[in-house]
Design an enzyme around this catalytic site. Structure first.
Site, PDB file in Angstrom:
ATOM      1  N   HIS A  88       0.927  -1.211   0.132  1.00  0.00           N
ATOM      2  CA  HIS A  88      -0.034   0.141  -0.064  1.00  0.00           C
ATOM      3  C   HIS A  88       0.909   1.090  -0.005  1.00  0.00           C
ATOM      4  O   HIS A  88       2.174   1.066   0.475  1.00  0.00           O
ATOM      5  CB  HIS A  88      -0.718   0.073   1.244  1.00  0.00           C
ATOM      6  CG  HIS A  88      -1.942  -1.040   1.307  1.00  0.00           C
ATOM      7  ND1 HIS A  88      -1.644  -2.312   1.825  1.00  0.00           N
ATOM      8  CD2 HIS A  88      -3.131  -1.343   0.781  1.00  0.00           C
ATOM      9  CE1 HIS A  88      -2.453  -3.080   2.002  1.00  0.00           C
ATOM     10  NE2 HIS A  88      -3.475  -2.557   1.364  1.00  0.00           N
ATOM     11  N   SER A  99       1.363   5.178   1.239  1.00  0.00           N
ATOM     12  CA  SER A  99       0.831   6.219   2.091  1.00  0.00           C
ATOM     13  C   SER A  99       2.021   7.324   2.465  1.00  0.00           C
ATOM     14  O   SER A  99       2.303   7.844   1.513  1.00  0.00           O
ATOM     15  CB  SER A  99       0.391   5.566   3.384  1.00  0.00           C
ATOM     16  OG  SER A  99       1.366   4.906   4.272  1.00  0.00           O
ATOM     17  N   SER A 124       7.442  -3.634  31.737  1.00  0.00           N
ATOM     18  CA  SER A 124       7.719  -2.024  32.170  1.00  0.00           C
ATOM     19  C   SER A 124       9.041  -1.560  31.488  1.00  0.00           C
ATOM     20  O   SER A 124       9.939  -2.509  30.821  1.00  0.00           O
ATOM     21  CB  SER A 124       7.532  -1.541  33.396  1.00  0.00           C
ATOM     22  OG  SER A 124       7.531  -0.249  33.547  1.00  0.00           O
TER      23      SER A 124
END
Length: 894
Positions: free
Chosen positions: A435, A437, A579
């Protein structure tokens, strides 16, 4: 010599305006050699010598003249009399513009009688303005060396092969599209340099150059090489780099004397084994083996792919089911394999300046390119399209990786990227997509990732093998993706940022996953201890394990919340959710706050601002924001053309942070610039892109010839959300937004033309509007603004605009006492002649670029872009009014 009296009259007129007549003893007439290109008045000296010592001059065997000399056309009349002449050099490039670039000479032709110089064996016409080869050159049958490099030649004459004694020919840096068949008649030719032209194919007759030992065809548009080159048995060096070759004949490897075959930076995806294994072949910069796609077919089908080249003014191309290769002026390349598009598809492209409002960089990302937009968005290709995006190779980025990032319409994601290294400063990022973009190139922390299933797995860091994460069996019910990044932190950085030599820290570990659910079983994490700390000498009271959020704003000390184990060099602990983790070794108490400030500083760049004025035009100001390690190299590069104050004091900025430049104390700029916000120039700081603008400043019209001592100040822009909260708090209030101030001084100037009347220095011009409504007009006021910036480059600009050398001479002579009048006469004469040409504005921009005046070209493009914006806004308003009127009519009818 019937024209000699006229020639001498011209010489006398020239000498009247010169500081002093040339001395004959200084003219280097010795040993039948005249080296006059070292004198700015060399042609005048030749004419005077011919008047006073004709017997000696006609014996000259070597003559060098500068084709930047404005009396060159006059001096050329003498040349046919120099029957003994063996070497003639008429080169340009002896004059440099304010950018330091060589100015081409004014030579566009040669007198036909020069073809009678039977002794001439060496002719150098490099760095001139030749668009065709002078007709007299093929008549020089004794010629052995011919140089016409750095001209504008588009073709060679059909009778070029008559130079049967030619052994060296250089036509590099021209616009040659093809070669005459007679090229094969140059039987004595040993070295042929046709590099940096636009050749797309070679004639079969090129295989007849049996004496050729070196052939340079680099920097052209060749997609294939004819087999006939294998007949060049004397060939030692063949340069084919920087073309568009998709195949090369295997027979080249059999050339008996070949010692170098340069095939670098082409489009070769496969080469014959004989070529690939030869020790003298150089293949770097080719996409060898990167994709097979339809190229698994025979070579003949590969060569049938269309190859398209687009200059900077183009913005679209068409892709068919046959496929094609596309090269943009900015260096971006595309490969559309056959059947990638089932129907013809129009592709639109443009490059954009990155806007931090929608180009969202993650922590420690570094932007390396502008944004490439490809339309139509979202169209799915049947096969992957390959994209090669050049970027400035970062020199200071360590333990990082380069990726192409694309925008899906909602978020940015990283593509699988292959980096192709080049010897130049620009490398290439290569990716494949289905695609179109938006695309950009970034440098990020090295990312290691894996899929975690119920069987468990092990994830290592490729940056530091001592960092690993162990997932036990049964850790998850559904497979999830886990990513690991490491930010190395040196002991020197920690000591400097904390002002504590005893403070140490491990690399920062950043863990993330695509699931919001905690792990079912504890995950085992291993981190290296801070440098110099081992499990044997460890002081437990000084060790802190910090857990941070994904923004690095909150750092909690979890040392006593987990079970820490130690090996000789590492710490091991277990967690059930991911984290950021950081080991610190220090005697300080509130370590969470210190870590937050250190992390903030690690994201910042130490920069300096510079404000320089061009020496030849102080109203032209260069502003730039530079990381501190780049300041000295940049200043050394600019010192010959610019002067200004010392760089500002060091300040700190984040990647992608906005800042403004405001001119103050009597100095102003054009407020209509698209990048001007409330009277200030807007900048975005990207550490590896050029944060530079060159603009023109003005002073009040009532300054009455007095010098102006002004200044430029730099201010932070709106506080971005990506900036840490502590930094945002420190930047509230007008004083905290100020960064630096540098002085700008405009010298005393004579009154400027064009500020009050359309009658200018004795010239009166009708109103002018160049261009059209859709693209925007250049008005008379715009041309006056441009004229004020031209300066001493007016002759070069005039020639590149298409004015003849005779027109330039006449303008200079008619206005010889006033540079302003010369510029106005040249520019407005051209404008009146081309006012009906719809492409005249683009021609003006091209002429400015060719003349080395990128600054003026940028100014014109800015004016035109503003015109386009205003036109679109007016169309939009008209459209809204019409729509509103239609709705009102519909309501009235109901």
């Amino acid at each position: 010599m019937q024209n000699m009296a006229e020639l001498l009259k011209l010489v006398e007129e020239h000498e009247e305006g010169a500081p002093g007549a040339p001395s004959l003893t200084d003219s280097c007439l010795a040993d039948n050699r005249l080296t006059l290109d070292v004198y700015p008045d060399g042609c005048c000296r030749l004419l005077r010598l011919f008047e006073r010592q004709p017997a000696e001059v006609v014996q000259v065997e070597l003559l060098r003249l500068s084709s930047n000399d404005h009396l060159l056309d006059t001096a050329l009349i003498i040349l046919p009399y120099l029957k003994r002449l063996k070497s003639l050099v008429l080169k340009g490039g002896h004059v440099r513009d304010e950018f330091g670039s060589c100015q081409p000479g004014s030579l566009t032709s040669l007198p036909p009688d020069i073809g009678t110089l039977r002794c001439l064996t060496h002719l150098d016409l490099s760095f001139n303005s030749l668009s065709t080869l002078p007709s007299c050159i093929p008549c020089l049958t004794s010629l052995r060396t011919l140089l016409v490099s750095h001209n504008n030649l588009v073709a060679l004459p059909e009778n070029f092969g008559s130079l049967s004694k030619l052994t060296f020919f250089s036509a590099m840096k021209n616009q040659l599209k093809d070669l005459p068949q007679s090229i094969g008649e140059l039987a004595a030719l040993e070295e042929l340099d046709l590099s940096e032209n636009v050749l797309e194919h070679l004639p079969e007759e090129a295989g007849n150059l049996q004496s050729c030992t070196e052939l340079d065809l680099s920097g052209n548009r060749l997609s294939s090489i004819p087999d006939c080159l294998a007949n060049l048995k004397s060939l030692r060096r063949l340069h084919l780099h920087s073309n568009l070759l998709v195949t090369v004949p295997a027979s080249l490897a059999s050339l008996p004397n070949l010692s170098r075959l340069d095939l670098q930076n082409n489009c070769l995806r496969a080469v014959p084994p004989e070529i690939q294994t030869a020790p003298f072949v150089h293949l770097r910069g080719n996409p060898l083996g990167e994709t097979e796609l339809s190229l698994q077919a025979d070579e003949s089908s590969a060569t049938e792919l269309r190859r398209l080249f687009f200059p900077s003014e183009e913005d679209s191309f068409t892709v068919t089911s046959e496929g094609c290769e596309v090269v943009l002026a900015c260096g971006i390349r595309f490969y559309f394999p056959p059947e990638a598009a089932s129907d013809p598809l129009q592709i639109y492209f443009r490059t954009l300046a990155p806007d931090p409002q929608w180009v969202k960089l993650r922590h420690h990302d570094v932007l390396l390119s502008r944004v490439l937009e490809l339309q139509p968005h979202g169209v799915k290709f049947q096969k992957e399209v390959e994209i090669w995006m050049p970027y400035a190779s970062p020199e200071t980025l360590h333990k990082r990786e380069v990726v192409v990032r694309t925008f899906s319409g909602q978020s940015w994601s990283d593509l699988r990227t292959r980096v192709e290294k080049r010897k130049s400063k620009t490398d290439v990022a290569h990716c494949s997509v289905l695609h179109f973009s938006w695309f950009l190139v970034v440098s990020r922390l090295v990312q290691n990732e894996c899929k975690v299933s119920t069987e468990g797995t092990l994830l290592f860091s490729s940056v530091d093998p001592n960092i690993k994460v162990t997932f036990p069996p049964g850790v998850t019910e559904e497979t999830r993706s886990v990513k690991l990044q490491v930010l190395p932190v040196s002991a020197e950085e920690i000591a400097e940022l904390t002002a504590d030599a005893g403070c140490k820290a491990s690399p920062l570990l950043c863990l993330s996953q695509d699931s919001l659910v905690d792990f079912l079983r504890p995950v085992r994490i291993q981190l290296p201890l801070p440098l110099g700390v081992t499990g044997l000498n460890l002081d437990w009271s000084r060790l802190h394990l910090l857990c941070g959020d994904v923004e690095g704003q909150i750092w909690d000390d979890i040392t006593y919340e987990v079970m820490l184990e130690f090996t000789h060099l590492c710490a091991v602990f277990e967690v059930t959710h991911f984290s950021w983790y950081w080991l610190w070794y220090t005697t300080k108490t509130y370590i969470g706050g210190i870590a937050r400030k250190v992390y903030e500083r690690l994201r910042m760049y130490q920069v300096n601002f510079i404000a320089l004025q061009r020496k030849k035009d102080p109203e032209q100001v260069l502003l730039q924001c530079l990381p501190k390690h780049k300041v000295d190299p940049v200043l050394r590069k600019l010192q010959d053309r610019y002067r200004g104050p010392e760089p500002s004091d060091m300040v700190e900025m984040f990647e992608g942070e906005q800042f403004f430049a405001a001119f103050e104390r009597g100095i102003s700029i054009d407020m209509d610039r698209p990048d001007c916000v409330d009277g200030r120039l807007s900048f975005i700081f990207y550490s590896h892109l050029k944060n530079m603008k060159e603009i023109y400043v003005t002073s009040p019209v009532d300054r009455k010839g007095q010098a102006v001592k002004g200044q430029v100040s730099f201010y932070r822009g709106a506080v971005s959300e990506s900036i840490p909260e502590d930094a945002r708090r420190r930047r509230k209030g007008p004083d905290s937004l100020w960064l630096a101030t540098l002085p700008i001084k405009l010298p005393r100037l004579k009154p400027r033309w064009g500020e009050t009347s359309s009658s200018l220095n004795g010239f009166s011009f009708p109103p002018l509007n160049l261009g059209n409504a859709e693209t925007g007009y250049l008005t008379q006021a715009n041309l006056l603004s441009i004229a004020r910036r031209v300066g001493a480059d007016w002759q070069t600009i005039g020639l590149n605009l298409g004015l003849t050398y005779q027109q330039i001479e006449r303008i200079g002579y008619n206005n010889r006492e006033d540079l302003d009048k010369q510029i106005l006469d040249m520019l407005f004469s051209w404008a009146q002649q081309n006012s009906e040409d719809p492409d005249c504005v683009s021609k003006l921009i091209t002429a400015m670029k060719e003349s080395g005046r990128q600054d003026i070209a940028d100014e014109v493009e800015t004016i035109i872009e503003l015109g386009r914006q205003k036109y679109r806004e007016s169309i939009r308003r008209v459209g809204l009014e019409q729509e509103s009127s239609t709705e009102d009519s519909a309501i009235a009818m109901t």
